[in-house]
Design a protein around this motif. Structure first.
Motif, PDB file in Angstrom:
ATOM      1  N   ASN A  26      -4.854  -2.240  -2.496  1.00 53.58           N
ATOM      2  CA  ASN A  26      -4.061  -2.571  -1.282  1.00 53.58           C
ATOM      3  C   ASN A  26      -4.320  -1.731  -0.195  1.00 53.58           C
ATOM      4  O   ASN A  26      -4.585  -1.943   0.969  1.00 53.58           O
ATOM      5  CB  ASN A  26      -2.607  -2.666  -1.608  1.00 53.58           C
ATOM      6  N   VAL A  27      -4.430  -0.394  -0.495  1.00 54.76           N
ATOM      7  CA  VAL A  27      -4.482   0.809   0.443  1.00 54.76           C
ATOM      8  C   VAL A  27      -6.074   0.532   0.964  1.00 54.76           C
ATOM      9  O   VAL A  27      -6.004   0.457   2.331  1.00 54.76           O
ATOM     10  CB  VAL A  27      -4.819   2.148  -0.318  1.00 54.76           C
ATOM     11  N   THR A  34       2.905   7.976  -0.010  1.00 55.10           N
ATOM     12  CA  THR A  34       1.559   7.793   0.416  1.00 55.10           C
ATOM     13  C   THR A  34       0.769   8.237  -0.760  1.00 55.10           C
ATOM     14  O   THR A  34      -0.500   8.324  -0.345  1.00 55.10           O
ATOM     15  CB  THR A  34       1.407   8.680   1.603  1.00 55.10           C
ATOM     16  N   ALA A  71      -6.655   6.844  -3.568  1.00 57.29           N
ATOM     17  CA  ALA A  71      -7.792   5.902  -3.243  1.00 57.29           C
ATOM     18  C   ALA A  71      -8.815   6.703  -2.272  1.00 57.29           C
ATOM     19  O   ALA A  71     -10.083   6.339  -2.861  1.00 57.29           O
ATOM     20  CB  ALA A  71      -7.226   4.861  -2.158  1.00 57.29           C
ATOM     21  N   TRP A 103      -0.654   6.599  -3.009  1.00 54.95           N
ATOM     22  CA  TRP A 103      -1.617   5.683  -3.248  1.00 54.95           C
ATOM     23  C   TRP A 103      -2.906   5.920  -2.301  1.00 54.95           C
ATOM     24  O   TRP A 103      -4.144   5.895  -2.687  1.00 54.95           O
ATOM     25  CB  TRP A 103      -1.227   4.242  -3.128  1.00 54.95           C
ATOM     26  N   TRP A 104      -2.610   6.493  -1.387  1.00 62.69           N
ATOM     27  CA  TRP A 104      -3.773   6.866  -0.305  1.00 62.69           C
ATOM     28  C   TRP A 104      -4.494   7.974  -0.771  1.00 62.69           C
ATOM     29  O   TRP A 104      -5.854   7.945  -0.452  1.00 62.69           O
ATOM     30  CB  TRP A 104      -3.172   7.053   1.244  1.00 62.69           C
ATOM     31  N   ALA A 144       0.902  -1.065  -0.130  1.00 57.92           N
ATOM     32  CA  ALA A 144       0.031  -0.091   0.154  1.00 57.92           C
ATOM     33  C   ALA A 144       0.946   1.342   0.122  1.00 57.92           C
ATOM     34  O   ALA A 144       0.483   2.356  -0.565  1.00 57.92           O
ATOM     35  CB  ALA A 144      -0.841  -0.001   1.120  1.00 57.92           C
ATOM     36  N   PHE A 145       2.367   1.018   0.369  1.00 58.88           N
ATOM     37  CA  PHE A 145       3.069   2.261   0.494  1.00 58.88           C
ATOM     38  C   PHE A 145       4.209   2.190  -0.681  1.00 58.88           C
ATOM     39  O   PHE A 145       5.001   2.865  -0.711  1.00 58.88           O
ATOM     40  CB  PHE A 145       3.702   2.339   1.791  1.00 58.88           C
TER      41      PHE A 145
END
Lengths: 294, 267, 395
Positions: B238-239, B49, B55, B51-52, B33-34
């Motif tokens: 994944n996040v 970060t 998302a 992707w966060w 996720a990272f």
């Protein structure tokens, strides 16, 4: 024991509805049972039966429309073509392997949680074992795909000689997925065991191994059987993880999920295989008392 | 204790290996996720970060979350009602066929999801001729959630026995009063625990949902399924999964405390 | 007081309900015609006008056919919110169409006739689709998208299944399907293939060229003996296969992480892989020729939003949209005017989009039937047999 109020007590004054029901035990029972039974029998079992009635139908081989004429050709296909036997046996074998691995891993873990760990640690461990169940099944399977990839961690550790996607990776992944379902019943089984038995056994001179073999295993066996119901049933029905980490392996549920696209009657017939297997297993396990441990 | 120090150490190590096995893939999920690499290279070339942020904006993930919440709440509500009723019937009354009912209730969860999914799909489209909707999803989920509530309530009813209820009746309370003041408070914990477990099961369900979902409703697992292999979307998946794992600890902890509270002490 | 009456109710109730439901279900007739062996086309009404959009449109599409770039302008223009369901194989698409819950589908040639004769799609009134006039002539009134002179869809585009490989792992410039058949052991454990019975035609095509004494004239018209030969070839290939793919993203992922290095593909997959940063791939149309697809947009006979569907069918073959989807996917556009709208000015030349002769040499997906589709007799194997054999191939 009766729920009716003792004779002579007036109940009609307050709460007319309660009074009405107080003396009609069978009516209460009927009302309690009606909604869940309607749901389970009519909606659920009814649709299962309808599906298996459809096993006696066929499809037009060109338009793929269902032909509502009684025929046993699907049964003939499934029972004579060696393909279905081969895949069913393979699935059974994988289910056995998965169950064996899960028992081997879950037993010491559950033993530790219930017998060795302190009470506070025990609660933490139960939470720790249950939490992975909330992680998405799909994502967990994909994580294993990443783990087994040539450029993933296992490839990195083995210098690129990790296993290819296939039966081995599938067994590991499925064993991983269902592990909590095996740990929790065994843990509950240990919890139900009177711990004084351990001391009694030690007093009588038995060592740890002897105690486990002669005392613990027989008492915990129903719990292990309960856990195995899950691992068997879940493996017999799995067709998604196979497509993610199984490579070109086909399990019986893959055959069903492929057939159901255009030939649902045939899929229904093939679905009889895991269905009968699980029902037989449930009936067998019932005698061991596993169903109380689920 | 009957265990030697060496035996205890051996058990500890084996248990630790089991736990490590359980959390290894989850660690991979969180790591990826990272991971700056979209294709999850190992070792990760870097951490980010970003992707966060992506998302959080992803419409599909948000719609999936809402759909899953709706389905989960609906299924849990139905399961609570039906499961409790069945548990009461089986525990508080004696009648022929009691064990059949227990068997029947377990079936939806014992039989493979694909059998349930195909059967329900067939029932909806061929027998009932109704369209798929969020309700067909809820019906599918409720069917296997009933057993979770049933087991929890039944276990609690068995443990507490009916003596308090009888005492309440002896003291002049009506049936409804007994239920409200005596039975229900005892059951609360089991109901909540059952509800949480049932909700969790429904939230992650993919197989039956796959067969009963309409074109325009995607629960979170369906969304994940569609985005799992996409190179651009995989990190976002994944996040989402990492968030689910972290968030899940709370209800699991609560459910555990509740079922543990009334547990018989070790004797 | 304990009541002594035994409670046989639940068990009897169970049995009775089961019987009742079972009988009921058995007697209920499913919708749709019973599909006779391809002679009578069901009578499905055809639209006579296109009214206002209904606000929603549910489509079954091949991956890449309904991307945001050209869907969003359509939604803005017509108000029809598009919901997309990706079908991974023609079988899936036929099955989804039968549920009656979708308005339309981008059907390949191995789905179109099944849908037509199954009563799942309605004939299309091409007068209501203005852009149809400038569609390539060789795509009109084909034997895969029309019956008795009546069109059942709007052509979308066409292309060939290609051979793809990872040059970092595979040496040389491949030009033959032998890489995935006879020579597949060179890449043991890293070969991939399309997961559908229709892939048998690819093996048959290869045998057509390499074993002419088998007498295969058309890869979709196979006698038992010819089918067995093709299946034998595929079983040999299976030993070297890593994974089969139906989800196109799965092939993308497999090539990216190196578990597959050679196999059959669509151009869009190669485009996605090359657009990423992990692996690079090359594609080629091998010398033996290739199977392929010629896709048609069809409208469901049970469409709930027929106006939106007609608007979509016209939209997707407007020059701009057709050019966009053709370039995104990597196929020849059906719309002749699309060639002026492509970003790559040489696009239509590369794909021989206007070359009728080239188009006729691709072996488009067609549903095999006992009546040989090339008209050579009626001793051919049908799709049900192919489906059975395909499961045997995978083992």
């Amino acid at each position: 024991m009766s729920d009716a109020p003792p004779a002579g007590r007036k109940t009609g004054r307050r709460g007319g509805v309660s009074a009405f029901f107080a003396s009609k035990r069978r009516l209460r029972l009927g009302l309690l049972l009606a909604p869940p039974m309607t749901w389970l029998v009519v909606v659920y079992l009814g649709s299962i039966v309808a599906m298996f009635v459809s096993a006696f139908w066929t499809v037009d081989s060109f338009t793929e429309n269902v032909v509502h004429q009684f025929s046993t050709v699907n049964f003939h296909t499934v029972f004579t073509e060696p393909l279905y036997r081969k895949i069913a046996l393979r699935t059974l074998g994988i289910a056995l392997a998965v169950t064996a691995i899960d028992v081997l891993v879950a037993f010491p873990l559950a033993f530790y949680m219930s017998v060795v760990a302190s009470r506070r640690l025990r609660n933490l461990l139960v939470v720790a074992v249950l939490t992975p169940l909330w992680a998405s099944y799909l994502v967990k399977a994909f994580a294993w795909r990443t783990l087994f990839a040539p450029d993933g961690p296992i490839g990195w550790v083995t210098g690129g000689h990790g296993p290819d996607y296939g039966k081995a990776t599938l067994v590991v992944t499925l064993a991983y997925m269902w592990l909590p379902y095996m740990v929790i019943p065994i843990y509950a089984g240990f919890e139900r065991m009177p711990k004084s038995l351990f001391e009694a056994s030690a007093d009588l001179g038995a060592g740890a191994v002897r105690t486990v073999r002669a005392i613990v295993l027989p008492l915990v066996f129903p719990a292990i059987a309960a856990g195995s119901i899950f691992t068997f049933s879940l493996t017999l029905g799995d067709y998604i993880a196979v497509g993610i980490v199984g490579g070109k392996t086909q399990l019986i549920a893959n055959v069903i999920s492929e057939d159901v696209v255009l030939n649902q009657p045939l899929a229904a017939t093939v679905a009889l295989i895991p269905l009968v297997a699980i029902v037989l297993y449930l009936v067998a396990m019932r005698r061991t008392g596993a169903l109380e441990n689920v | 204790m009957f265990l030697t120090a060496r035996a205890r150490m051996a058990i500890r190590i084996l248990a630790f290996i089991g736990l490590a096995f359980l959390y290894l893939p989850l660690g991979i999920v969180v790591m990826n996720a990272f991971n700056t690499s979209q294709t999850f290279e190992f070792p990760p070339p870097g951490f980010t970060t970003k992707w966060w942020n992506i998302a959080a904006d992803d419409q599909g993930a948000r719609d999936g979350l809402i759909a899953s919440l709706k389905a989960g709440l609906g299924a849990t509500a139905i399961a609570l009602v039906l499961g409790t009723m069945a548990a009461f019937a089986v525990q508080r009354y004696k009648f022929f066929g009691r064990s059949t009912i227990s068997f029947l209730v377990v079936l939806p969860i014992a039989l493979p999801g694909i059998v349930t999914g195909i059967a329900l799909k067939n029932a909806f489209t061929e027998v009932l001729a109704i369209d798929f909707s969020i309700w067909t999803i809820i019906i599918g989920h409720a069917t296997f959630c009933v057993v979770i509530v049933f087991n929890n309530v039944q276990a609690r009813l068995r443990r507490t026995g009916s003596s308090l209820e009888q005492a309440s009746a002896d003291l002049g309370a009506t049936g409804w009063q007994t239920f409200r003041y005596v039975t229900f408070p005892q059951l609360r914990g089991a109901l909540l625990a059952g509800a949480l477990l049932a909700f969790g099961l429904s939230f992650d369900e993919i197989v039956v949902t796959n067969f009963t979902a309409p074109a325009d409703v995607q629960t979170l697992p369906l969304w994940i399924f569609g985005n799992l292999f996409r190179p651009n979307q995989a990190p976002i998946v994944n996040v989402v999964a990492a968030v689910l794992i972290v968030v899940a600890v709370v209800p699991v902890w609560i459910a555990q405390k509740l079922t543990d509270d009334a547990a018989g002490s070790r004797f | 007081m304990r009541t002594k009456r035994s409670r046989r109710m639940p068990t009897a109730l169970v049995a009775a309900s089961l019987l009742a439901v079972g009988v009921l279900a058995a007697c209920s007739s499913s919708g749709g015609s019973s599909g006779t062996q391809g002679r009578n086309v069901p009578d499905v009404p055809m639209a006579t006008s296109v009214g206002k959009g209904e606000g929603e449109l549910n489509l079954i599409v091949w991956a890449g056919y309904a991307e945001k770039q050209w869907v969003k302008p359509f939604e803005d223009k017509t108000g029809c919110q598009v919901n997309v369901k990706i079908g991974n194989t023609s079988d899936e698409m036929v099955s989804l169409m039968k549920t009656g819950q979708y308005d339309g589908v981008s059907a390949s040639g191995d789905a179109t006739l099944r849908l037509i004769y199954g009563g799942d799609v309605a004939p299309v009134n091409t007068d209501l689709v203005p852009n149809y006039a400038t569609v390539s002539d060789f795509l009109k009134d084909g034997n895969w998208n029309s019956v008795n002179g009546q069109m059942y869809g709007i052509p979308h585009g066409w292309g060939a299944n290609l051979l793809m490989w990872n040059p970092a792992k595979v040496k040389g410039n491949l030009d033959s399907w032998s890489a995935v058949f006879d020579k597949s052991s060179d890449y043991a454990g890293k070969v991939t293939a399309y997961d559908s019975p229709i892939y048998i035609a690819d093996a048959a095509l290869y045998l057509m060229k390499t074993q002419p004494d088998l007498g295969i004239k058309d890869p979709y018209s196979l006698t038992e003996k010819q089918l067995d030969a093709a299946v034998g070839l595929l079983k040999d290939q299976n030993k070297n296969v890593s994974e089969y793919w139906a989800l196109y993203t799965k092939e993308v992922q497999a090539f990216n992480q190196g578990t597959s290095v050679v196999g059959t593909t669509w151009q869009v997959i190669a485009n996605v892989i090359n657009g990423g940063s992990k692996a690079t791939v090359k594609t080629v149309l091998p010398k033996e020729g290739a199977t392929g697809w010629s896709d048609t947009w069809m409208i469901s006979s049970q469409a709930k939003h027929p106006n939106c569907m007609y608007k979509w069918m016209d939209w997707i073959i407007t020059p701009k949209a057709n050019a966009q989807v053709a370039e995104y996917f990597g196929e020849a556009p059906a719309q002749t005017k699309a060639c002026d709208q492509t970003v790559d000015k040489k696009f239509c030349d590369t794909y021989s989009a206007l070359d009728a002769d080239f188009a006729s040499r691709i072996h488009y997906w067609t549903t095999p039937q006992t009546q040989c589709v090339d008209g050579s007799g009626d001793n051919c194997t049908d799709y049900a047999e192919w489906t059975q054999k395909w499961q045997e191939v995978k083992g």
